[in-house]
Design an enzyme around this catalytic site. Sequence first.
Site, PDB file in Angstrom:
ATOM      1  CE  LYS A 162       0.815   1.430   4.407  1.00  0.00           C
ATOM      2  NZ  LYS A 162       1.619   2.631   4.687  1.00  0.00           N
ATOM      3  N   PRO A 213       9.072  -3.659  -0.611  1.00  0.00           N
ATOM      4  CG  PRO A 213       9.696  -1.571  -1.478  1.00  0.00           C
ATOM      5  CD  PRO A 213       8.609  -2.611  -1.538  1.00  0.00           C
ATOM      6  CB  VAL A 214      11.848  -5.254   4.243  1.00  0.00           C
ATOM      7  CG1 VAL A 214      11.843  -5.456   5.757  1.00  0.00           C
ATOM      8  CG2 VAL A 214      11.437  -6.546   3.544  1.00  0.00           C
ATOM      9  CB  ALA A 215      11.766  -1.399   7.369  1.00  0.00           C
ATOM     10  N   GLY A 268       7.514   1.559   4.532  1.00  0.00           N
ATOM     11  CA  GLY A 268       6.281   2.352   4.571  1.00  0.00           C
ATOM     12  C   GLY A 268       5.217   1.828   3.636  1.00  0.00           C
ATOM     13  CB  ALA A 325       1.666  -1.961   5.058  1.00  0.00           C
ATOM     14  N   GLY A 379       4.989  -6.257   5.886  1.00  0.00           N
ATOM     15  CA  GLY A 379       4.777  -7.266   6.926  1.00  0.00           C
ATOM     16  C   GLY A 379       3.284  -7.479   7.170  1.00  0.00           C
ATOM     17  CB  SER A 380       0.475  -5.071   7.478  1.00  0.00           C
ATOM     18  OG  SER A 380       1.056  -4.356   8.529  1.00  0.00           O
ATOM     19  CB  ALA A 381       1.204  -7.104   2.553  1.00  0.00           C
ATOM     20  CG  ASP A 412      -0.656  -0.254   7.939  1.00  0.00           C
ATOM     21  OD1 ASP A 412      -1.436   0.662   8.275  1.00  0.00           O
ATOM     22  OD2 ASP A 412       0.571  -0.086   7.795  1.00  0.00           O
TER      23      ASP A 412
HETATM   24  P1  ATP Z   1       4.273   0.037   7.866  1.00  0.00           P
HETATM   25  O1  ATP Z   1       4.110   0.795   6.609  1.00  0.00           O
HETATM   26  O2  ATP Z   1       3.083  -0.826   8.221  1.00  0.00           O
HETATM   27  O3  ATP Z   1       4.721   0.861   9.011  1.00  0.00           O
HETATM   28  P2  ATP Z   1       6.729  -0.957   6.865  1.00  0.00           P
HETATM   29  O4  ATP Z   1       6.399  -1.196   5.436  1.00  0.00           O
HETATM   30  O5  ATP Z   1       7.470   0.289   7.177  1.00  0.00           O
HETATM   31  O6  ATP Z   1       5.396  -1.043   7.694  1.00  0.00           O
HETATM   32  P3  ATP Z   1       7.407  -3.709   7.104  1.00  0.00           P
HETATM   33  O7  ATP Z   1       7.962  -4.047   5.767  1.00  0.00           O
HETATM   34  O8  ATP Z   1       6.043  -4.172   7.420  1.00  0.00           O
HETATM   35  O9  ATP Z   1       7.539  -2.154   7.397  1.00  0.00           O
HETATM   36  O10 ATP Z   1       8.461  -4.266   8.174  1.00  0.00           O
HETATM   37  C1  ATP Z   1       8.581  -3.790   9.490  1.00  0.00           C
HETATM   38  C2  ATP Z   1       9.443  -4.780  10.274  1.00  0.00           C
HETATM   39  O11 ATP Z   1       8.655  -5.960  10.487  1.00  0.00           O
HETATM   40  C3  ATP Z   1      10.668  -5.229   9.504  1.00  0.00           C
HETATM   41  O12 ATP Z   1      11.797  -4.531   9.924  1.00  0.00           O
HETATM   42  C4  ATP Z   1      10.786  -6.717   9.811  1.00  0.00           C
HETATM   43  O13 ATP Z   1      11.833  -6.965  10.713  1.00  0.00           O
HETATM   44  C5  ATP Z   1       9.487  -7.109  10.500  1.00  0.00           C
HETATM   45  N1  ATP Z   1       8.767  -8.208   9.809  1.00  0.00           N
HETATM   46  C6  ATP Z   1       8.231  -9.297  10.382  1.00  0.00           C
HETATM   47  N2  ATP Z   1       7.622 -10.076   9.484  1.00  0.00           N
HETATM   48  C7  ATP Z   1       7.762  -9.496   8.294  1.00  0.00           C
HETATM   49  C8  ATP Z   1       7.330  -9.839   6.989  1.00  0.00           C
HETATM   50  N3  ATP Z   1       6.645 -10.955   6.712  1.00  0.00           N
HETATM   51  N4  ATP Z   1       7.639  -8.980   5.998  1.00  0.00           N
HETATM   52  C9  ATP Z   1       8.316  -7.827   6.275  1.00  0.00           C
HETATM   53  N5  ATP Z   1       8.758  -7.478   7.480  1.00  0.00           N
HETATM   54  C10 ATP Z   1       8.481  -8.298   8.502  1.00  0.00           C
END
Ligand code: ATP
Length: 335
Positions: free
Chosen positions: A15, A103-105, A107, A109, A111-113, A146
């Site tokens: 998202k 992309p991880v962390a 923005g 979401a 992990g929520s996905a 999310d």
């Molecule tokens: P948001 O936008 O909801 O704040 P984000 O996109 O910034 O989230 P995510 O990619 O959801 O961040 O990851 C946040 C942290 O969650 C990561 O640093 C990771 O260590 C942890 N995590 C646990 N499970 C997962 C997963 N399946 N995918 C991604 N990150 C995960």
Amino acid sequence: MTSQAETVTVRVPGKINLGLSVGPLREDGYHELSTIYHAVSLYDTVTVQPADDWSVHVTGPWGDRVPADASNLALVAARTLARRRARRAKVDPVRIDIDKNIPVAGGMAGGSADAAAALVGCRELWALDHIENDMLEGIAAGLGSDVPFLLHGGTAIGTGRGEQVTSVLARGELHWVLWAGEDLSLSTPEVYAEWDRLREEAGTVPGTPEPSGELMAALRRMDTDAVADALHNDLQDAAISLQPVLSEALAAGLDLGARGALVSGSGPTVAFLVGSQTEAIDLSVGLAANGPHGDIVRATGPVPGAQVVHHRNSPEPYRALPTPHRPGPPGPVTG
Ligand code: ATP
């Protein structure tokens, strides 16, 4: 009886937030917010299958940044759903495979996905047809703010801490170019803490957050330039304060012809709105050549939330399925 080869594959989007207004800090430690979520065609693929024990395995471009242990949000989601069901019927543990393209962390979401995808996949695998969407949404909200939106998809208003989701009328399609800085990540709590700090420094008191009427009207008309003008993220200054390269990325995209740009959620992914697929190709090529170093992906929105794309129940041994969809041709460009 369940065959060992049975697999369910779910595709789930990332998202961006077209608008994000942050309100006061609540007693439970969350900020009250009002956001307009928008699901885009950058997908993780999550496959679940029965196994002797619970496990998670992550591959894909962002796979090495995700914990492959009990803290993985997909595994947490599957076990939470299993616990809820254990009161009525025992369910088998699952092995979860995640092909990680969001992309991880970042923005977006991701992990929520994956948590939303695990809920949808396990409900199907365990044949929990009687679990209503309302109940799944309740479990989702307990997992993260999310997660309900990633079940829902499309374009939607999020209120409360983001977990109360209402659809927005938005016809047609928006074209995006997403920039995710290499080795860049931001923790959501850190960005909110920086936002609190900046507010205190400026001596301003946050009011009640509300969705932007201008943005809602632009979405109803699906007028790209009006949407571009109304894009807004209260957290953007805090994200830039922590990662100044974001202002360079925003300026580079706008100079190269993006209609609008903003940091997605708590960042650091930057979303550029363009008018067509051709503009998206031009911008992604320009950014790869002239923008700050990062992964650049083209996407469209809105797209549906977590959806089962494959359910196999055969005596064949399990083989990982290819990712069913990659965002528009020719795929990610590394700048
Ligand atoms: P948001 O936008 O909801 O704040 P984000 O996109 O910034 O989230 P995510 O990619 O959801 O961040 O990851 C946040 C942290 O969650 C990561 O640093 C990771 O260590 C942890 N995590 C646990 N499970 C997962 C997963 N399946 N995918 C991604 N990150 C995960």
